[in-house]
Write a protein that holds these residues in place. Structure first.
Motif, PDB file in Angstrom:
ATOM      1  N   SER A 168       0.831  -1.199   0.000  1.00 40.11           N
ATOM      2  CA  SER A 168       0.000   0.000   0.000  1.00 40.11           C
ATOM      3  C   SER A 168       0.868   1.252   0.000  1.00 40.11           C
ATOM      4  O   SER A 168       0.593   2.209  -0.734  1.00 40.11           O
ATOM      5  CB  SER A 168      -0.925  -0.013   1.218  1.00 40.11           C
ATOM      6  N   GLN A 169       1.914   1.258   0.797  1.00 42.17           N
ATOM      7  CA  GLN A 169       2.833   2.395   0.805  1.00 42.17           C
ATOM      8  C   GLN A 169       3.518   2.552  -0.543  1.00 42.17           C
ATOM      9  O   GLN A 169       3.693   3.663  -1.027  1.00 42.17           O
ATOM     10  CB  GLN A 169       3.887   2.228   1.909  1.00 42.17           C
ATOM     11  N   LYS A 170       3.902   1.447  -1.144  1.00 44.42           N
ATOM     12  CA  LYS A 170       4.555   1.483  -2.454  1.00 44.42           C
ATOM     13  C   LYS A 170       3.610   2.047  -3.505  1.00 44.42           C
ATOM     14  O   LYS A 170       4.005   2.874  -4.334  1.00 44.42           O
ATOM     15  CB  LYS A 170       5.011   0.071  -2.837  1.00 44.42           C
ATOM     16  N   LEU A 171       2.368   1.626  -3.475  1.00 45.34           N
ATOM     17  CA  LEU A 171       1.393   2.092  -4.448  1.00 45.34           C
ATOM     18  C   LEU A 171       1.126   3.592  -4.298  1.00 45.34           C
ATOM     19  O   LEU A 171       0.922   4.290  -5.276  1.00 45.34           O
ATOM     20  CB  LEU A 171       0.079   1.314  -4.309  1.00 45.34           C
ATOM     21  N   ASN A 172       1.140   4.084  -3.073  1.00 43.62           N
ATOM     22  CA  ASN A 172       0.855   5.494  -2.826  1.00 43.62           C
ATOM     23  C   ASN A 172       2.091   6.389  -2.901  1.00 43.62           C
ATOM     24  O   ASN A 172       1.968   7.603  -2.754  1.00 43.62           O
ATOM     25  CB  ASN A 172       0.184   5.659  -1.458  1.00 43.62           C
ATOM     26  N   SER A 173       3.262   5.817  -3.133  1.00 50.66           N
ATOM     27  CA  SER A 173       4.468   6.640  -3.206  1.00 50.66           C
ATOM     28  C   SER A 173       4.558   7.319  -4.573  1.00 50.66           C
ATOM     29  O   SER A 173       3.963   6.890  -5.557  1.00 50.66           O
ATOM     30  CB  SER A 173       5.712   5.788  -2.953  1.00 50.66           C
ATOM     31  N   TYR A 174       5.324   8.386  -4.620  1.00 56.39           N
ATOM     32  CA  TYR A 174       5.457   9.134  -5.865  1.00 56.39           C
ATOM     33  C   TYR A 174       6.217   8.349  -6.929  1.00 56.39           C
ATOM     34  O   TYR A 174       6.087   8.620  -8.115  1.00 56.39           O
ATOM     35  CB  TYR A 174       6.151  10.482  -5.616  1.00 56.39           C
ATOM     36  N   THR A 175       6.996   7.344  -6.536  1.00 59.01           N
ATOM     37  CA  THR A 175       7.763   6.571  -7.513  1.00 59.01           C
ATOM     38  C   THR A 175       6.894   5.625  -8.333  1.00 59.01           C
ATOM     39  O   THR A 175       7.331   5.133  -9.358  1.00 59.01           O
ATOM     40  CB  THR A 175       8.860   5.744  -6.817  1.00 59.01           C
ATOM     41  N   SER A 176       5.676   5.395  -7.882  1.00 61.34           N
ATOM     42  CA  SER A 176       4.807   4.495  -8.637  1.00 61.34           C
ATOM     43  C   SER A 176       3.634   5.238  -9.272  1.00 61.34           C
ATOM     44  O   SER A 176       2.587   4.656  -9.517  1.00 61.34           O
ATOM     45  CB  SER A 176       4.299   3.361  -7.744  1.00 61.34           C
ATOM     46  N   GLU A 177       3.827   6.533  -9.533  1.00 60.38           N
ATOM     47  CA  GLU A 177       2.779   7.290 -10.216  1.00 60.38           C
ATOM     48  C   GLU A 177       2.765   6.922 -11.693  1.00 60.38           C
ATOM     49  O   GLU A 177       3.815   6.811 -12.326  1.00 60.38           O
ATOM     50  CB  GLU A 177       3.021   8.793 -10.050  1.00 60.38           C
ATOM     51  N   PRO A 178       1.595   6.752 -12.250  1.00 63.66           N
ATOM     52  CA  PRO A 178       1.500   6.369 -13.662  1.00 63.66           C
ATOM     53  C   PRO A 178       1.850   7.545 -14.588  1.00 63.66           C
ATOM     54  O   PRO A 178       1.810   8.703 -14.184  1.00 63.66           O
ATOM     55  CB  PRO A 178       0.036   5.969 -13.812  1.00 63.66           C
ATOM     56  N   HIS A 179       2.181   7.199 -15.827  1.00 64.02           N
ATOM     57  CA  HIS A 179       2.573   8.206 -16.806  1.00 64.02           C
ATOM     58  C   HIS A 179       1.594   8.304 -17.974  1.00 64.02           C
ATOM     59  O   HIS A 179       1.756   9.172 -18.824  1.00 64.02           O
ATOM     60  CB  HIS A 179       3.961   7.884 -17.359  1.00 64.02           C
ATOM     61  N   CYS A 180       0.620   7.431 -18.017  1.00 65.83           N
ATOM     62  CA  CYS A 180      -0.351   7.456 -19.117  1.00 65.83           C
ATOM     63  C   CYS A 180      -1.754   7.209 -18.551  1.00 65.83           C
ATOM     64  O   CYS A 180      -1.923   6.832 -17.393  1.00 65.83           O
ATOM     65  CB  CYS A 180       0.001   6.406 -20.163  1.00 65.83           C
ATOM     66  N   PHE A 181      -2.758   7.418 -19.399  1.00 65.68           N
ATOM     67  CA  PHE A 181      -4.142   7.300 -18.952  1.00 65.68           C
ATOM     68  C   PHE A 181      -4.475   5.884 -18.485  1.00 65.68           C
ATOM     69  O   PHE A 181      -5.115   5.699 -17.444  1.00 65.68           O
ATOM     70  CB  PHE A 181      -5.099   7.729 -20.067  1.00 65.68           C
ATOM     71  N   SER A 182      -4.039   4.885 -19.236  1.00 64.46           N
ATOM     72  CA  SER A 182      -4.342   3.501 -18.825  1.00 64.46           C
ATOM     73  C   SER A 182      -3.674   3.182 -17.489  1.00 64.46           C
ATOM     74  O   SER A 182      -4.209   2.429 -16.683  1.00 64.46           O
ATOM     75  CB  SER A 182      -3.913   2.510 -19.900  1.00 64.46           C
ATOM     76  N   GLY A 183      -2.502   3.771 -17.247  1.00 60.54           N
ATOM     77  CA  GLY A 183      -1.833   3.592 -15.966  1.00 60.54           C
ATOM     78  C   GLY A 183      -2.629   4.200 -14.823  1.00 60.54           C
ATOM     79  O   GLY A 183      -2.711   3.641 -13.742  1.00 60.54           O
ATOM     80  N   PHE A 184      -3.227   5.388 -15.079  1.00 62.64           N
ATOM     81  CA  PHE A 184      -4.065   6.017 -14.061  1.00 62.64           C
ATOM     82  C   PHE A 184      -5.292   5.163 -13.753  1.00 62.64           C
ATOM     83  O   PHE A 184      -5.675   5.012 -12.592  1.00 62.64           O
ATOM     84  CB  PHE A 184      -4.506   7.415 -14.504  1.00 62.64           C
ATOM     85  N   GLU A 185      -5.894   4.611 -14.792  1.00 68.91           N
ATOM     86  CA  GLU A 185      -7.051   3.738 -14.573  1.00 68.91           C
ATOM     87  C   GLU A 185      -6.661   2.512 -13.757  1.00 68.91           C
ATOM     88  O   GLU A 185      -7.371   2.120 -12.824  1.00 68.91           O
ATOM     89  CB  GLU A 185      -7.644   3.305 -15.917  1.00 68.91           C
ATOM     90  N   GLN A 186      -5.542   1.909 -14.133  1.00 68.53           N
ATOM     91  CA  GLN A 186      -5.086   0.715 -13.421  1.00 68.53           C
ATOM     92  C   GLN A 186      -4.743   1.059 -11.971  1.00 68.53           C
ATOM     93  O   GLN A 186      -5.071   0.307 -11.047  1.00 68.53           O
ATOM     94  CB  GLN A 186      -3.873   0.129 -14.140  1.00 68.53           C
ATOM     95  N   CYS A 187      -4.107   2.194 -11.759  1.00 69.68           N
ATOM     96  CA  CYS A 187      -3.738   2.621 -10.406  1.00 69.68           C
ATOM     97  C   CYS A 187      -4.983   2.864  -9.556  1.00 69.68           C
ATOM     98  O   CYS A 187      -5.043   2.454  -8.401  1.00 69.68           O
ATOM     99  CB  CYS A 187      -2.880   3.881 -10.474  1.00 69.68           C
ATOM    100  N   ASN A 188      -5.980   3.543 -10.126  1.00 71.11           N
ATOM    101  CA  ASN A 188      -7.219   3.791  -9.386  1.00 71.11           C
ATOM    102  C   ASN A 188      -7.940   2.493  -9.039  1.00 71.11           C
ATOM    103  O   ASN A 188      -8.489   2.354  -7.945  1.00 71.11           O
ATOM    104  CB  ASN A 188      -8.132   4.729 -10.168  1.00 71.11           C
ATOM    105  N   LYS A 189      -7.946   1.536  -9.964  1.00 73.16           N
ATOM    106  CA  LYS A 189      -8.573   0.244  -9.691  1.00 73.16           C
ATOM    107  C   LYS A 189      -7.834  -0.465  -8.556  1.00 73.16           C
ATOM    108  O   LYS A 189      -8.461  -1.017  -7.649  1.00 73.16           O
ATOM    109  CB  LYS A 189      -8.579  -0.632 -10.937  1.00 73.16           C
ATOM    110  N   LEU A 190      -6.507  -0.422  -8.598  1.00 71.21           N
ATOM    111  CA  LEU A 190      -5.727  -1.045  -7.521  1.00 71.21           C
ATOM    112  C   LEU A 190      -6.011  -0.379  -6.185  1.00 71.21           C
ATOM    113  O   LEU A 190      -6.137  -1.060  -5.156  1.00 71.21           O
ATOM    114  CB  LEU A 190      -4.235  -0.964  -7.832  1.00 71.21           C
TER     115      LEU A 190
END
Length: 110
Positions: free
Chosen positions: A30-52
Motif C-alpha cells: 500500500s505504501q509502495k502504491l501510494n508513493s510518488y515513484t509508482s505514479e503512472p505516466h499514461c491514462f491507462s496507468g491512471f485507470e489501473q492505479c485507481n482500480k488497484l
C-alpha cells in the motif's frame, strides 16, 4: 504416481501467522502504491492505479473485519473463520500479483 507429500490443510495457528504476515506485506504494498515513484505516466496507468487503490481499500476493510473476528474468538479459530482466512489469503495473492504487474508495466512505459 501419487505425490510424496500430500497437501494437507494448514493448522489454524499457521493460518494466523500467514494472515499476520500478509497484513504486514499489504501495508508495504500500500505504501509502495501510494508513493510518488509508482505514479503512472499514461491514462491507462491512471485507470489501473485507481482500480488497484479501490481494491486495496476493499481488501483493507475485509482484513479489518477478519482481524476483529479473530480477536473476538477466544477459544480459537472456527472452521468458518479459517475458511474466510484462506479466502482472504487467496485474495491477497491476487492483489499482490496485480500490483506486481502494474509496477512492471509502469517500469516498461517510463
Amino acid at each position: 504416481m501419487e505425490p510424496i507429500v500430500k497437501k494437507a490443510a494448514l493448522p489454524k495457528s499457521e493460518l494466523l501467522i500467514r494472515f499476520e504476515r500478509s497484513n504486514k506485506m499489504f501495508q508495504r504494498l500500500s505504501q509502495k502504491l501510494n508513493s510518488y515513484t509508482s505514479e503512472p505516466h499514461c491514462f491507462s496507468g491512471f485507470e489501473q492505479c485507481n482500480k488497484l487503490k479501490r481494491d486495496f481499500r476493499t481488501f483493507a476493510k475485509h482484513q479489518k473485519q477478519l482481524t476483529d473476528q479473530i480477536q473476538m474468538a477466544n477459544e480459537g479459530v472456527s472452521s468458518q473463520l479459517a475458511a474466510d482466512i484462506r479466502l482472504h489469503l487467496r485474495r491477497y495473492k491476487e492483489l499482490e500479483s496485480a500490483i506486481a504487474q502494474y509496477l512492471l508495466d509502469l517500469n516498461f512505459t517510463s
